[in-house]
Design a protein around this motif. Structure first.
Motif, PDB file in Angstrom:
ATOM      1  N   ALA A  48       0.829  -1.203   0.000  1.00  0.00           N
ATOM      2  CA  ALA A  48       0.000   0.000   0.000  1.00  0.00           C
ATOM      3  C   ALA A  48       0.864   1.253   0.000  1.00  0.00           C
ATOM      4  O   ALA A  48       1.991   1.251   0.507  1.00  0.00           O
ATOM      5  CB  ALA A  48      -0.924  -0.004   1.219  1.00  0.00           C
ATOM      6  N   PRO A  49       0.337   2.365  -0.547  1.00  0.00           N
ATOM      7  CA  PRO A  49       1.120   3.610  -0.563  1.00  0.00           C
ATOM      8  C   PRO A  49       1.236   4.261   0.816  1.00  0.00           C
ATOM      9  O   PRO A  49       2.141   5.059   1.038  1.00  0.00           O
ATOM     10  CB  PRO A  49       0.331   4.510  -1.530  1.00  0.00           C
ATOM     11  N   LEU A  50       0.323   3.921   1.735  1.00  0.00           N
ATOM     12  CA  LEU A  50       0.348   4.529   3.062  1.00  0.00           C
ATOM     13  C   LEU A  50       1.343   3.791   3.960  1.00  0.00           C
ATOM     14  O   LEU A  50       1.251   2.575   4.142  1.00  0.00           O
ATOM     15  CB  LEU A  50      -1.042   4.501   3.693  1.00  0.00           C
ATOM     16  N   ALA A  51       2.267   4.527   4.548  1.00  0.00           N
ATOM     17  CA  ALA A  51       3.315   3.933   5.378  1.00  0.00           C
ATOM     18  C   ALA A  51       2.774   3.172   6.591  1.00  0.00           C
ATOM     19  O   ALA A  51       3.294   2.095   6.915  1.00  0.00           O
ATOM     20  CB  ALA A  51       4.297   5.021   5.825  1.00  0.00           C
ATOM     21  N   PRO A  52       1.734   3.686   7.297  1.00  0.00           N
ATOM     22  CA  PRO A  52       1.231   2.934   8.449  1.00  0.00           C
ATOM     23  C   PRO A  52       0.699   1.546   8.076  1.00  0.00           C
ATOM     24  O   PRO A  52       0.873   0.588   8.832  1.00  0.00           O
ATOM     25  CB  PRO A  52       0.113   3.824   9.002  1.00  0.00           C
ATOM     26  N   LEU A  53       0.045   1.435   6.925  1.00  0.00           N
ATOM     27  CA  LEU A  53      -0.466   0.142   6.475  1.00  0.00           C
ATOM     28  C   LEU A  53       0.686  -0.809   6.152  1.00  0.00           C
ATOM     29  O   LEU A  53       0.650  -1.986   6.508  1.00  0.00           O
ATOM     30  CB  LEU A  53      -1.368   0.321   5.258  1.00  0.00           C
TER      31      LEU A  53
END
Length: 222
Positions: A48-53
């Motif tokens: 995913a592009p989101l770091a937390p995910l």
């Protein structure tokens, strides 16, 4: 050597072994299906592009892959009730195997996804496919086809790992063998037959998974 081999008591308990074998197949089949679904979800989060995910997926995968399966079984069955989650032995076995299998499947599927060229995704979008269809037909399906042999090996290994859930009294094949051993004291015969049954189950799983692969992941022929 004065030991006299006698398989009669083991064969007389074939009903208990059959029930255990069925429980092993049941646990394995459910865990395989759920593990594949959760593994694909983890793959999507891992990329995913989101770091937390990405951090969550990576952390989960590393945690599961670097701790013993038996410890995970004990944690789910004995540890989670302290937090209010009480499961019986079969439920704990299925949950643990699903969580464990999903981490390994996620890495296998990720390797397949990374083999898909970006140009193929761009071509799908150029043809007017929606984003879900692009990932369904151009990314995940070909990716799973590419790594399907590795998935099959992981599924067979997972089936063999069901023997460890006998430690929490999940009534699968190894648990049934232990019960027969306690009654007959014929350890050699019991575990010889147990090994033979696992060998047969492994072959049956391999053949069944191979047939599924030919139906769902083979390339169409003219």
């Amino acid at each position: 050597m004065n030991y006299t081999f006698d398989f009669t008591p083991i064969f007389q308990a074939w009903g208990l072994l059959a029930q255990g074998a069925w429980a092993t197949v049941y646990i394995s089949a459910i865990s395989m299906a759920l593990g594949l679904v959760f593994g694909i979800v983890l793959t999507a989060l891992r990329m995913a592009p989101l770091a937390p995910l990405r951090a969550f997926a990576i952390g989960y995968i590393e945690l599961v892959r670097n701790t013993p399966f038996l410890v995970q079984v004990f944690f789910i069955y004995f540890g989670m009730p302290e937090l209010g989650l009480r499961l019986n032995a079969m439920e704990a076995a299925i949950l643990t195997m699903t969580l464990n299998c999903s981490a390994y499947i996620a890495e296998i599927v990720r390797s397949g996804v990374e083999s898909i060229r970006p140009g193929q995704i761009e071509a799908g979008k150029a043809l007017g496919l929606s984003t879900p269809d692009v990932y369904r037909f151009i990314v995940f399906r070909p990716a799973i086809r590419a790594v399907y042999p590795s998935l099959c090996s992981q599924f067979v290994l997972m089936m063999l790992n069901t023997s460890l859930v006998a430690s929490i009294s999940a009534q699968e094949l190894t648990y049934a063998a232990q019960m027969i051993d306690n009654r007959t004291f014929r350890s050699f015969e019991v575990y010889f037959v147990l090994g033979a049954i696992y060998l047969v189950l492994s072959q049956l799983f391999s053949v069944g998974l191979s047939m599924i692969g030919r139906v769902y992941f083979s390339y169409p022929t003219k």
